[in-house]
Scaffold this active site. Structure first.
Site, PDB file in Angstrom:
ATOM      1  N   LYS A  21       0.861  -1.183   0.000  1.00  0.00           N
ATOM      2  CA  LYS A  21       0.000   0.000   0.000  1.00  0.00           C
ATOM      3  C   LYS A  21       0.897   1.232   0.000  1.00  0.00           C
ATOM      4  CE  LYS A  21      -1.661   2.896   2.701  1.00  0.00           C
ATOM      5  NZ  LYS A  21      -1.463   4.079   1.837  1.00  0.00           N
ATOM      6  N   ARG A  64      -0.024   9.860  -1.752  1.00  0.00           N
ATOM      7  CA  ARG A  64       0.475  11.110  -2.346  1.00  0.00           C
ATOM      8  C   ARG A  64       1.466  10.852  -3.469  1.00  0.00           C
ATOM      9  NH1 ARG A  64       1.432  14.487   3.152  1.00  0.00           N
ATOM     10  NH2 ARG A  64       1.736  12.455   4.123  1.00  0.00           N
ATOM     11  N   CYS A  96      13.782  10.425   6.769  1.00  0.00           N
ATOM     12  CA  CYS A  96      13.808   9.977   8.162  1.00  0.00           C
ATOM     13  C   CYS A  96      15.234   9.977   8.690  1.00  0.00           C
ATOM     14  CB  CYS A  96      13.216   8.590   8.289  1.00  0.00           C
ATOM     15  SG  CYS A  96      14.209   7.361   7.466  1.00  0.00           S
ATOM     16  N   GLU A 124       9.285  16.162  15.398  1.00  0.00           N
ATOM     17  CA  GLU A 124       9.867  15.958  14.076  1.00  0.00           C
ATOM     18  C   GLU A 124       9.241  16.995  13.137  1.00  0.00           C
ATOM     19  OE1 GLU A 124       8.619  12.462  11.856  1.00  0.00           O
ATOM     20  OE2 GLU A 124      10.634  12.254  11.040  1.00  0.00           O
TER      21      GLU A 124
HETATM   22  P1  NAD Z   1       2.365   8.780   7.655  1.00  0.00           P
HETATM   23  O1  NAD Z   1       2.553   8.110   8.958  1.00  0.00           O
HETATM   24  O2  NAD Z   1       1.397   9.907   7.575  1.00  0.00           O
HETATM   25  O3  NAD Z   1       1.873   7.718   6.539  1.00  0.00           O
HETATM   26  C1  NAD Z   1       2.605   6.545   6.288  1.00  0.00           C
HETATM   27  C2  NAD Z   1       1.671   5.515   5.658  1.00  0.00           C
HETATM   28  O4  NAD Z   1       0.673   5.158   6.601  1.00  0.00           O
HETATM   29  C3  NAD Z   1       0.932   6.003   4.422  1.00  0.00           C
HETATM   30  O5  NAD Z   1       0.855   4.931   3.500  1.00  0.00           O
HETATM   31  C4  NAD Z   1      -0.447   6.363   4.957  1.00  0.00           C
HETATM   32  O6  NAD Z   1      -1.460   6.211   3.984  1.00  0.00           O
HETATM   33  C5  NAD Z   1      -0.634   5.360   6.074  1.00  0.00           C
HETATM   34  N1  NAD Z   1      -1.467   5.802   7.184  1.00  0.00           N
HETATM   35  C6  NAD Z   1      -1.730   7.071   7.570  1.00  0.00           C
HETATM   36  N2  NAD Z   1      -2.507   7.064   8.678  1.00  0.00           N
HETATM   37  C7  NAD Z   1      -2.715   5.762   8.999  1.00  0.00           C
HETATM   38  C8  NAD Z   1      -3.428   5.103  10.046  1.00  0.00           C
HETATM   39  N3  NAD Z   1      -4.077   5.786  10.993  1.00  0.00           N
HETATM   40  N4  NAD Z   1      -3.425   3.755  10.061  1.00  0.00           N
HETATM   41  C9  NAD Z   1      -2.750   3.037   9.135  1.00  0.00           C
HETATM   42  N5  NAD Z   1      -2.062   3.618   8.126  1.00  0.00           N
HETATM   43  C10 NAD Z   1      -2.044   4.960   8.055  1.00  0.00           C
HETATM   44  O7  NAD Z   1       3.815   9.230   7.154  1.00  0.00           O
HETATM   45  P2  NAD Z   1       4.205  10.114   5.896  1.00  0.00           P
HETATM   46  O8  NAD Z   1       3.838  11.541   6.151  1.00  0.00           O
HETATM   47  O9  NAD Z   1       3.748   9.486   4.640  1.00  0.00           O
HETATM   48  O10 NAD Z   1       5.800   9.946   5.914  1.00  0.00           O
HETATM   49  C11 NAD Z   1       6.651  10.717   6.707  1.00  0.00           C
HETATM   50  C12 NAD Z   1       6.997  10.026   8.001  1.00  0.00           C
HETATM   51  O11 NAD Z   1       7.597   8.760   7.744  1.00  0.00           O
HETATM   52  C13 NAD Z   1       8.019  10.777   8.828  1.00  0.00           C
HETATM   53  O12 NAD Z   1       7.626  10.735  10.175  1.00  0.00           O
HETATM   54  C14 NAD Z   1       9.304  10.010   8.614  1.00  0.00           C
HETATM   55  O13 NAD Z   1      10.262  10.147   9.648  1.00  0.00           O
HETATM   56  C15 NAD Z   1       8.787   8.639   8.522  1.00  0.00           C
HETATM   57  N6  NAD Z   1       9.737   7.756   7.863  1.00  0.00           N
HETATM   58  C16 NAD Z   1      10.418   6.874   8.649  1.00  0.00           C
HETATM   59  C17 NAD Z   1      11.369   6.053   8.080  1.00  0.00           C
HETATM   60  C18 NAD Z   1      12.144   5.086   8.921  1.00  0.00           C
HETATM   61  O14 NAD Z   1      12.832   4.265   8.342  1.00  0.00           O
HETATM   62  N7  NAD Z   1      12.065   5.121  10.229  1.00  0.00           N
HETATM   63  C19 NAD Z   1      11.602   6.110   6.699  1.00  0.00           C
HETATM   64  C20 NAD Z   1      10.875   7.004   5.930  1.00  0.00           C
HETATM   65  C21 NAD Z   1       9.931   7.829   6.538  1.00  0.00           C
END
Ligand code: NAD
Length: 497
Positions: free
Chosen positions: A171, A175, A279, A376
């Protein structure tokens, strides 16, 4: 309006709901993406479950050959993939190519899966008894991924899951949906049977249905910390194996003996690359002792010199943020910190023109109580803190709730060693600001940056996507053959003889 469809069982599939997709460089909507609801989640999980039944029987050699073919196709289509990433994420093309290369390295690791899945064998653990163990795939594995690496983060997961014999439902972030469909095409061209890799587009509702679906055995999640924590709990409660990687607040500690030009160059690239939407971005610089003022001067000069513009323009060094809401949120943090007494050394707000642009921002005099330090920000904002000693800097790193990455800049091996042994962080750089481990190591943070036991890719990835089976076997000689002879039956608990 172009509609971006799911890829379920090898064919495009529509849906009842949709969301807009934007080009962050213009702010314009360029497409809409379908959002999976219960029927499509069932269809994707079901297609994967059916495909798993035959895929798990495919030989290791053939699975590996498909990975070799995928690797070559990813290289051949690098430019096309990079353009899709830039058009929906906004990052500059070279940065998009970089994430494709790092993701492809996981496929290269997966090409060696026969070596990784070799089991253990013990001859004669008891008289006439041998023991061996091997690892089997889990079934249907789901991947839920963030917007900021549309190709690399999914590639941390599915090549290893699939090479291990699982089927996969990805999934993507709603965006940045397009690159995943091209990856599905490349898998098909590489010879992967339909249904082994499925793309289910969607939002939080889609993800919620997927992580608890009865056909799903394991969930890999990467995203923000609140969602990672929630996904870990929900999937665990539903009895799934789960790894959930969250957000970060990565500190770079700069000692007075460091090469300050090198440190400033590296920290600038790590703070503002991809507009800070990584991240592993450095979002806090901790200047120790006399390093502070000369470091700040250098950081300010470099931040001011960054060329901000559309990611597809070769002269741009930094693209826009992902959305208007992100620009609003990041700008709000800068405003609040300045109001709370931080010094706004470089102010990148107020950039005119269309698109979700916000230039580099540099804040000095930030305290640990300010939201700009605690939260963050996920934007092009670097905050500078000062510490008197290395120990004070280490304490600062360890008091932070996140533990994804950190770096130290120093000329002292002893200081670097103390740092790497003392920090409560999963990935550490020594004079390296973005210490993303190679594919044959594992990626993952500590504390609020990862919920679950295993990191992604490398040996830990193989462990996550497989489970162990141990066999104890006896093959008695037929009656009358040399060495034949029935063992006396015993009601006692079996022990080796
Ligand atoms: P997000 O948490 O908003 O979304 C991530 C994914 O989860 C998306 O596919 C989204 O559709 C889904 N999602 C959103 N709300 C959900 C819910 N309530 N239940 C289940 N799924 C849900 O993150 P984002 O804005 O897309 O990405 C940025 C974030 O990701 C930052 O916090 C960044 O640090 C983190 N990130 C972490 C790593 C790592 O390796 N630790 C790597 C890349 C990004």
């Amino acid at each position: 309006m172009r509609s971006i469809q799911h890829r379920i069982g090898g064919v495009p599939a529509g849906g009842s709901a949709a969301a807009p997709v934007h080009d962050p460089a213009t702010g314009q909507q360029t497409a809409e993406v379908v959002l999976g609801r219960r029927a499509e989640v069932d269809a994707a999980a079901g297609a994967a479950a059916r495909a798993f039944a035959s895929w798990r029987e495919v030989s290791l050699t053939r699975r590996a050959r498909i990975m070799f073919a995928l690797r070559d196709l990813l290289e051949r289509h690098e430019d096309e993939l990079a353009r899709l990433i830039t058009a929906e994420h906004g990052k500059i093309l070279d940065d998009a190519r970089g994430e494709i290369v790092r993701g492809r390295e996981v496929v290269e690791f997966a090409c060696g899966i026969p070596q990784m899945l070799k089991g253990e064998y013990s001859d004669q653990v008891s008289s006439g008894v041998d023991a061996f163990s091997f690892r089997e795939p889990l079934g249907v594995c789901a991947g839920i991924v963030p917007f900021n690496f549309p190709v690399m983060v999914p590639l941390w997961m599915h090549p290893i899951a699939i090479a291990c014999g699982n089927a996969f439902v990805l999934k993507p972030s709603e965006r940045v949906p397009s690159a995943s469909n091209l990856v599905a095409d490349l898998y098909a061209e590489a010879g992967l049977p339909d249904g082994v890799f499925n793309v289910l587009h969607g939002d939080a509702e889609t993800a919620a249905a997927l992580i608890t679906h009865p056909d799903v055995a394991a969930v890999s999640f990467v995203g923000s910390t609140p969602v990672a924590r929630h996904v870990h709990e929900a999937a665990s409660t539903a009895g799934k194996r789960v790894q959930a990687l969250g957000g970060a607040k990565n500190h770079a500690v700069v000692l007075p003996d460091a090469d300050l030009d090198l440190a400033a160059d590296q920290i600038t690239a790590a703070a503002y690359g991809s507009a800070g939407q990584r991240c592993m971005a450095i979002s806090v610089a901790v200047a120790v002792g006399g390093a502070a003022d000369p470091l700040l001067d250098r950081l300010a000069a470099r931040a001011r010199a960054i060329t901000v513009g559309p990611g597809a323009d070769p002269s741009s060094e930094m693209g826009p943020l992902i959305s208007a809401a992100a620009r609003e949120r990041v700008g709000g943090h800068v405003e609040d910190a300045a109001r709370a007494g931080a010094k706004l050394v470089v102010d990148g707000r107020g950039r005119p023109g269309p698109g979700f642009f916000l230039g580099p921002c540099l804040l000095d005099g930030v305290t640990t109580g300010m939201p700009a330090y605690r939260e963050e920000i996920f934007g092009p904002v670097l905050v500078v803190l000062r510490a008197e000693t290395l120990d004070e800097a280490i304490a600062l790193v360890n008091a932070n709730p996140y533990g994804n990455g950190t770096a130290i800049f120093t000329a002292s091996g002893a200081a670097a060693r103390r740092f790497q042994r003392s920090v409560h962080v999963g990935m550490i750089g020594v004079n390296v600001p973005v210490p993303v481990p190679m594919a044959f190591y594992s990626f993952g943070g500590w504390k609020a940056s990862l919920f679950g036991d295993t990191h992604v890719h490398g040996a830990e990835g193989v462990r996550f996507y497989t489970r162990a089976k141990a066999v104890t076997s006896r093959w008695p000689e037929p009656a009358g053959a040399a060495g034949a002879g029935a063992e006396a039956p015993s009601m006692a608990f079996p022990t080796a003889r």
